[in-house]
Design a protein around this motif. Structure first.
Motif, PDB file in Angstrom:
ATOM      1  N   HIS A  71      -3.159 -49.888  39.685  1.00  0.00           N
ATOM      2  CA  HIS A  71      -3.944 -50.277  40.856  1.00  0.00           C
ATOM      3  C   HIS A  71      -5.302 -50.816  40.428  1.00  0.00           C
ATOM      4  CE1 HIS A  71      -0.833 -48.542  43.108  1.00  0.00           C
ATOM      5  NE2 HIS A  71      -1.228 -47.268  43.060  1.00  0.00           N
ATOM      6  N   THR A  72      -5.792 -51.781  41.196  1.00  0.00           N
ATOM      7  CA  THR A  72      -7.131 -52.318  40.949  1.00  0.00           C
ATOM      8  C   THR A  72      -8.184 -51.358  41.479  1.00  0.00           C
ATOM      9  OG1 THR A  72      -7.219 -53.476  43.059  1.00  0.00           O
ATOM     10  CG2 THR A  72      -6.188 -54.646  41.193  1.00  0.00           C
ATOM     11  N   SER A  73      -9.416 -51.587  41.075  1.00  0.00           N
ATOM     12  CA  SER A  73     -10.529 -50.737  41.545  1.00  0.00           C
ATOM     13  C   SER A  73     -10.662 -50.815  43.062  1.00  0.00           C
ATOM     14  CB  SER A  73     -11.843 -51.169  40.875  1.00  0.00           C
ATOM     15  OG  SER A  73     -11.760 -51.023  39.477  1.00  0.00           O
ATOM     16  N   TYR A  74     -10.449 -52.016  43.603  1.00  0.00           N
ATOM     17  CA  TYR A  74     -10.542 -52.174  45.051  1.00  0.00           C
ATOM     18  C   TYR A  74      -9.449 -51.379  45.763  1.00  0.00           C
ATOM     19  CZ  TYR A  74     -10.001 -54.323  49.631  1.00  0.00           C
ATOM     20  OH  TYR A  74      -9.856 -54.528  50.982  1.00  0.00           O
ATOM     21  N   GLN A  75      -8.226 -51.447  45.231  1.00  0.00           N
ATOM     22  CA  GLN A  75      -7.125 -50.707  45.853  1.00  0.00           C
ATOM     23  C   GLN A  75      -7.384 -49.204  45.816  1.00  0.00           C
ATOM     24  OE1 GLN A  75      -3.959 -52.235  43.411  1.00  0.00           O
ATOM     25  NE2 GLN A  75      -3.295 -53.735  44.971  1.00  0.00           N
ATOM     26  N   GLU A 120      -8.709 -44.175  48.420  1.00  0.00           N
ATOM     27  CA  GLU A 120      -9.546 -42.971  48.470  1.00  0.00           C
ATOM     28  C   GLU A 120     -10.241 -42.857  49.813  1.00  0.00           C
ATOM     29  OE1 GLU A 120     -10.030 -40.490  46.572  1.00  0.00           O
ATOM     30  OE2 GLU A 120      -9.291 -40.996  44.586  1.00  0.00           O
ATOM     31  N   SER A 121     -10.739 -43.988  50.316  1.00  0.00           N
ATOM     32  CA  SER A 121     -11.427 -43.990  51.610  1.00  0.00           C
ATOM     33  C   SER A 121     -10.491 -43.561  52.730  1.00  0.00           C
ATOM     34  CB  SER A 121     -12.000 -45.378  51.891  1.00  0.00           C
ATOM     35  OG  SER A 121     -12.618 -45.414  53.162  1.00  0.00           O
ATOM     36  N   PHE A 122      -9.256 -44.060  52.705  1.00  0.00           N
ATOM     37  CA  PHE A 122      -8.289 -43.680  53.738  1.00  0.00           C
ATOM     38  C   PHE A 122      -7.873 -42.221  53.571  1.00  0.00           C
ATOM     39  CE2 PHE A 122      -4.306 -43.521  56.031  1.00  0.00           C
ATOM     40  CZ  PHE A 122      -4.536 -44.350  57.112  1.00  0.00           C
ATOM     41  N   PHE A 182      -8.167 -41.595  41.297  1.00  0.00           N
ATOM     42  CA  PHE A 182      -6.826 -41.169  40.903  1.00  0.00           C
ATOM     43  C   PHE A 182      -5.876 -42.340  41.024  1.00  0.00           C
ATOM     44  CE2 PHE A 182      -3.756 -38.095  39.924  1.00  0.00           C
ATOM     45  CZ  PHE A 182      -2.624 -38.357  40.665  1.00  0.00           C
ATOM     46  N   ASP A 183      -5.183 -42.602  39.954  1.00  0.00           N
ATOM     47  CA  ASP A 183      -4.224 -43.706  39.925  1.00  0.00           C
ATOM     48  C   ASP A 183      -2.841 -43.121  39.763  1.00  0.00           C
ATOM     49  OD1 ASP A 183      -2.815 -45.959  39.655  1.00  0.00           O
ATOM     50  OD2 ASP A 183      -3.984 -46.822  38.023  1.00  0.00           O
TER      51      ASP A 183
END
Length: 687
Positions: free
Chosen positions: A57-61, A66-68, A29-30
């Motif tokens: 947002h970049t894929s890393y961001q 998402e992880s957080f 989700f962006d």
């Protein structure tokens, strides 16, 4: 969804248990993707304005966000700043991303629930059609012929009307419960041709029956308790106060009373790592015998009264039990707490489980603690997160209210803390027991015994501990004790008697508790020191003691089962050895021992039957200093004192039918007084 749609949601908009039960990574989700509605305006109304710059947002961001989000869907300002610094984003961008992510999650959940509701409605519509058809042409169950309306009595008609209403209510409750617990609760048809009336509906278990109305109340109470447990486990809950010196937390009673007026409760919360997988821990908690064995120093006896739901899909998810148990504190000055409660297990996600207990009283209209026998367990239990490799993160919450009138003033502060029957006691016991099992499995080759020999000596030590607990708390879980009154014995000392077959005769148990101005750690080390044994133990016969055998039960020094003998003597020179088990943790310490003869122990160490070994255990139970205003300030190394319980069991008559005399009472009373005096003198404590 428009990019400029930002909705602020509170935790009340989406419950955590619904949140965690879905997949967190189904969609990326962006929130700041620049999808704002850029439709062209009419030329006449178009105004020149400064173009807004959007950032994708970049894929890393997105991956990091998402992880957080999985761990914390509601980050505070500090967490947003830390994330922004890590991902090179502004705090406002982080805030908007999380707001939109929560909005999207809520929309997905609503769609999912709508599908489930449509399916349930269709199912009910079909069942309703079948029932209407059956009512139009009823068939006799006995003969198979058509039922003549005139043969149905007025009482039967009323029962059928009542039955239809009850079935409708139960269907509604079952549908609601299945949505929340993921179980397979269904309505079983009675054997009387469809008329339930006021009869009980069998729902499985061990021979007991639970009525439909009780089943509905059980399920409703369990769901409410689970919701409250999850809320109490939230990290940033204002109900909890954290001590600056430790990670222990105590409940803010003023805050609780503002939310739940009328309740005066004690609560504590603690989080820690445990060497057990989430599935194994869930199975331990939902299996009565395993639960009692795991928490042997807290739970004296327990039973499952009724299995209301077995859960679904072969797992414990949705399992609901009606249980009875006795909770104990290692002191004769604290009465046993008897409690009947519901235990409800629910899986909130992959590797995430919650198990909650809540007291249940048949007279639900009276919420006074007196109707619960003086001890009421409010929603308590644990949140379990599997970390892999046989390890779990456990957040334990204990929440109860009780009458203080029957508790000695010496122990009132302890019971109001987290170490009496609070979260520290439960979690520390769980950690110690799981570490003990792990150590035993990895250290078989270091004991010098065969596997059968190690198991036999551990089984004997287990029986020794349980006998000691029973003599201290007067629990009838192991032996049936009778209270003995004596004029020359102080009020803080309790005398109990029982008839024994092995050894044969009358056993007298004496126990007392007192306050000592020495830390728990210092006292524990002194009592475990074999070189100092002759300073207080009459069984040492004036000699220091040494370890003949040691079975470790943990990494911390002092957690072990050991076999002691007088130092300097050969194995065949003494006919008496001392079997001893010791442990020490944040909630207290234990030193229990019993004299055993050499021949019996030789048989045990070779794998022989340990049940034939006669045991008369004695020992010490230590509780840390809880004199501070709340439990979070407890430190076993810096406390000013500790509570010590001393207990002895002696055989006073060789015949089981013989009666006690005052000489026997004076003997055991003097034994306790002399031991306490020697301990104080050795540690230079005021007498």
């Amino acid at each position: 969804m428009n990019g400029d749609l930002v909705l602020e949601m509170s935790r009340g908009d989406l419950r955590d248990d619904e949140f965690e039960s879905r997949s967190w990574t189904d969609h990326s989700f962006d929130a700041m993707s620049g999808d704002e509605n850029n439709q062209e305006q009419p030329p006449k109304k178009r105004k020149k304005k400064k173009m807004r710059k959007y950032h994708r947002h970049t894929s890393y961001q997105i991956q990091e966000l998402e992880s957080f989000f999985k761990e914390c869907p509601h980050p505070n300002e500090k967490q947003r700043l830390e994330l922004g610094s890590k991902l090179d984003l502004e705090s406002k961008q982080i805030k908007f991303w999380f707001q939109n992510r929560r909005t999207q999650m809520k929309t997905q959940l609503e769609r999912h629930e709508n599908v489930i509701l449509r399916q349930e409605n269709e199912k009910l519509r079909v069942e309703n059609g079948f029932l209407k058809d059956a009512m139009r042409s009823p068939v006799c169950k006995n003969c198979g012929g058509e039922v003549v309306p005139g043969e149905v009595s007025y009482e039967q008609q009323q029962l059928r009307i009542e039955n239809a209403k009850l079935k409708e209510e139960l269907d509604r409750i079952c549908a609601l419960a299945n949505r929340f617990i993921g179980g397979s609760i269904s309505l079983e048809q009675p054997s009387n041709g469809g008329i339930i009336g006021s009869q009980n509906l069998p729902l499985g278990g061990n021979g007991f029956n639970v009525s439909m109305s009780e089943s509905s109340m059980f399920m409703t109470l369990a769901i409410e308790a689970m919701d409250e447990l999850v809320k109490l486990a939230e990290l940033e809950n204002p109900l909890w106060i954290k001590c600056s010196k430790s990670e222990k937390e105590s409940m803010n009673h003023d805050e609780y009373r503002s939310i739940h007026p009328g309740f005066v409760a004690q609560g504590s919360r603690e989080t820690g790592l445990v060497l057990i997988s989430s599935l194994d821990l869930v199975e331990t908690l939902m299996n009565t015998s395993k639960w009692v064995e795991m928490f042997e120093c807290i739970v004296s006896v327990a039973s499952t009264v009724e299995v209301i739901s077995n859960g679904g899909d072969g797992s414990r998810n949705g399992s609901l039990l009606l249980m009875e148990a006795e909770f104990q504190v290692m002191s004769p000055l604290v009465p046993i707490k008897e409690v009947k409660f519901l235990r409800y297990c629910k899986q909130h996600g992959d590797g995430f489980w919650a198990v909650v207990d809540v007291s249940y009283d048949i007279n639900r209209g009276n919420e006074n603690v007196t109707s619960y026998g003086g001890f009421k367990r409010l929603p308590s239990g644990c949140i379990i997160q599997d970390l892999g490799n046989g390890c779990s993160k456990v957040t334990w919450i204990e929440h109860s209210e009780y009458k203080e009138s029957h508790i000695h003033s010496l122990y009132k502060t302890l019971l109001s803390s987290s170490v009496g029957l609070g979260a520290t006691k439960w979690l520390a016991t769980l950690q110690r027991q799981c570490e003990s099992l792990t150590t035993l499995l990895s250290s078989q080759d270091h004991t010098g015994l065969s596997l059968a020999g190690t198991k036999s000596i551990l089984k004997l030590a287990q029986r020794m501990k349980l006998n000691y607990y029973s003599g201290i708390t007067a629990s009838s879980s192991i032996h049936k004790w009778e209270k003995l009154l004596a004029e020359n014995v102080g009020q803080e000392t309790r005398l109990l008697t029982r008839k024994s077959l092995e050894p044969s005769g009358v056993v007298l148990s004496a126990a007392t508790s007192l306050w000592l101005t020495v830390t728990q750690q210092r006292l524990f080390e002194f009592l475990c020191d074999g070189k100092c044994r002759n300073q207080w133990d009459i069984l040492s016969d004036g000699a220091s003691m040494e370890n003949m055998l040691l079975v470790p039960k943990g990494q911390r020094q002092g957690r072990c089962v050991s076999l002691l003998r007088a130092a300097g003597k050969e194995h065949n020179e003494s006919s008496m050895l001392i079997l001893q088990e010791t442990w020490n943790d944040a909630s207290g310490a234990l030193v229990v021992y019993a004299p055993v003869d050499v021949l019996s122990m030789n048989n045990v160490m070779t794998g022989g039957d340990s049940d034939k070994v006669a045991l008369l255990p004695s020992g010490f139970s230590i509780s840390p200093d809880v004199s501070s205003s709340w439990s979070g300030q407890i430190d076993t190394n810096e406390s000013k004192g500790c509570l010590l319980t001393v207990g002895f069991q002696i055989l006073v008559k060789s015949q089981a039918s013989a009666k006690l005399n005052m000489e026997s009472v004076e003997t055991v009373n003097n034994l306790i007084a002399c031991t306490i005096h020697k301990i104080k003198a050795s540690l230079n404590l005021p007498t």
